[in-house]
Design an enzyme around this catalytic site. Sequence first.
Site, short mmCIF file in Angstrom:
data_model
loop_
_atom_site.label_atom_id
_atom_site.label_comp_id
_atom_site.label_asym_id
_atom_site.label_seq_id
_atom_site.Cartn_x
_atom_site.Cartn_y
_atom_site.Cartn_z
N MET A 10 0.77 -1.23 -0.01
CA MET A 10 -0.15 0.02 0.05
C MET A 10 0.88 1.19 -0.12
SD MET A 10 -3.20 -1.17 0.59
CE MET A 10 -3.93 0.16 1.05
N GLY A 38 1.47 -1.21 3.89
CA GLY A 38 0.85 -2.63 3.34
C GLY A 38 1.16 -3.65 4.29
N LYS A 39 0.25 -4.38 4.91
CA LYS A 39 0.76 -5.34 6.02
C LYS A 39 1.94 -6.40 5.55
CE LYS A 39 -3.41 -4.99 8.69
NZ LYS A 39 -2.75 -4.48 9.91
N ASN A 42 5.34 -4.54 5.02
CA ASN A 42 5.89 -4.38 6.11
C ASN A 42 6.38 -5.57 6.73
OD1 ASN A 42 4.94 -1.67 5.93
ND2 ASN A 42 3.15 -2.07 7.57
N ASP A 252 3.02 -5.78 12.58
CA ASP A 252 4.07 -6.16 11.39
C ASP A 252 5.53 -6.46 11.92
OD1 ASP A 252 1.62 -6.25 9.80
OD2 ASP A 252 1.95 -4.23 9.19
N SER A 291 10.67 2.80 10.80
CA SER A 291 10.89 2.63 12.42
C SER A 291 11.48 1.22 12.58
CB SER A 291 9.64 2.81 12.90
OG SER A 291 8.99 1.81 12.89
P1 ATP Z 1 -0.47 -2.54 14.14
O1 ATP Z 1 -1.88 -2.74 13.40
O2 ATP Z 1 -0.18 -1.03 14.47
O3 ATP Z 1 0.62 -3.03 13.20
P2 ATP Z 1 -1.20 -4.68 16.28
O4 ATP Z 1 -2.28 -4.04 16.67
O5 ATP Z 1 -1.24 -5.48 15.32
O6 ATP Z 1 -0.27 -3.35 15.61
P3 ATP Z 1 0.24 -4.87 18.73
O7 ATP Z 1 -0.43 -6.01 19.18
O8 ATP Z 1 -0.28 -3.42 18.97
O9 ATP Z 1 -0.06 -5.15 17.14
O10 ATP Z 1 1.70 -4.68 18.80
C1 ATP Z 1 2.62 -5.92 18.64
C2 ATP Z 1 3.54 -6.05 19.55
O11 ATP Z 1 4.53 -4.98 19.58
C3 ATP Z 1 3.17 -6.38 21.07
O12 ATP Z 1 2.85 -7.57 21.16
C4 ATP Z 1 4.21 -5.70 21.76
O13 ATP Z 1 5.37 -6.87 21.84
C5 ATP Z 1 5.03 -4.81 20.93
N1 ATP Z 1 4.44 -3.35 21.50
C6 ATP Z 1 3.43 -2.65 20.96
N2 ATP Z 1 3.07 -1.51 21.65
C7 ATP Z 1 4.27 -1.39 22.69
C8 ATP Z 1 4.55 -0.67 23.64
N3 ATP Z 1 4.14 0.49 23.65
N4 ATP Z 1 5.62 -1.05 24.29
C9 ATP Z 1 6.36 -1.99 23.78
N5 ATP Z 1 5.99 -2.74 23.21
C10 ATP Z 1 4.88 -2.73 22.40
#
Ligand code: ATP
Length: 303
Positions: A10, A38-39, A42, A252, A291
């Site tokens: 994306m 895009g997932k 990423n 991702d 990042s």
């Molecule tokens: P996105 O959709 O933005 O890619 P997601 O909702 O699929 O994210 P999350 O569960 O929010 O994924 O995050 C994935 C992992 O990243 C978490 O299991 C954790 O290990 C790490 N993580 C996310 N936020 C934090 C934070 N604030 N501090 C430390 N680790 C974090």
Amino acid sequence: MDIAVIGSNMVDLITYTSTMPKAGETLEAPDFALGCGGKGANQAVAAAKLGANVMMVSKVGEDLFAENTIRNLQQFGVDTQHVTVARGTSSGVAPIFVDDQSQNRILIIKGANARLTPADIDAAAEELKACRLLVLQLEIPLPTVYHAITFARQHGIQVILNPAPAVAGLDIDYACQCDFFMPNETELEILTGMPVSSDDEVLRAGQMLLGRGLKNLIITLGSRGSVWMQGDAVYRVEPVPVKAVDTSGAGDAFIGCFAHFLIQHGDIPRAMQSASAFAACSVTGRGTQRSYPDADAFHRFLT
Ligand code: ATP
């Protein structure tokens, strides 16, 4: 190749504005940025930045964004032989509006991603057969996801399925054929219709899914860490404490890194610990792919 990501590309079109225009109104916005996302992309980039040999099977549009998308993947070392153009279609794009409070408003146009078909997997069959792991998400059509899972089973290739974004009607029989099913808590809630706000609730919802025949369930829980469930066993990974700046793409990052270490040593708890640290490192910087640390930066983060 070690890893094949069959999934989306994306283009993020990010406008920064203090005021959202009303219907019929034209306003000037102070800033704009273009980002590759895009997932699928990423996750491919996350693994490639760590040194994995990664190929993508993906579709881009017949437009200006296609070349930029392919160049971006190549810059990170992702093999793009099977990233092809869907004629007469736009690339997948996400116009994003970010206001002063960092609130997002996002539209997703799947574009070419909706045109990735089982035939595209067959066209990449020779290269895919040589991979050890397939990584899939749901930003491409479900029949293509199912075809990829069947292909992997026939050829003894491990599969990670990240059911994101949550799609109504995902056939759980296919999920059960995957080695790893990796939702975040929101996707778990949508898939099960059960609450997930406490750890106990997450485990109950997870047990319900496992009861339908999943092999390994790994749930990411944002700043609450992650959990691996297999049968009655539960393995919890605490988050690595960091000052989060931008959590977009953390999931991702986690999956791309987990995929890399899974095929490196096959030790699931160790791969989760690494993925947790890698994702934590990624939330300390802005953006998604940019990042993600490379292997050197990740090593420095760990020491
Ligand atoms: P996105 O959709 O933005 O890619 P997601 O909702 O699929 O994210 P999350 O569960 O929010 O994924 O995050 C994935 C992992 O990243 C978490 O299991 C954790 O290990 C790490 N993580 C996310 N936020 C934090 C934070 N604030 N501090 C430390 N680790 C974090």
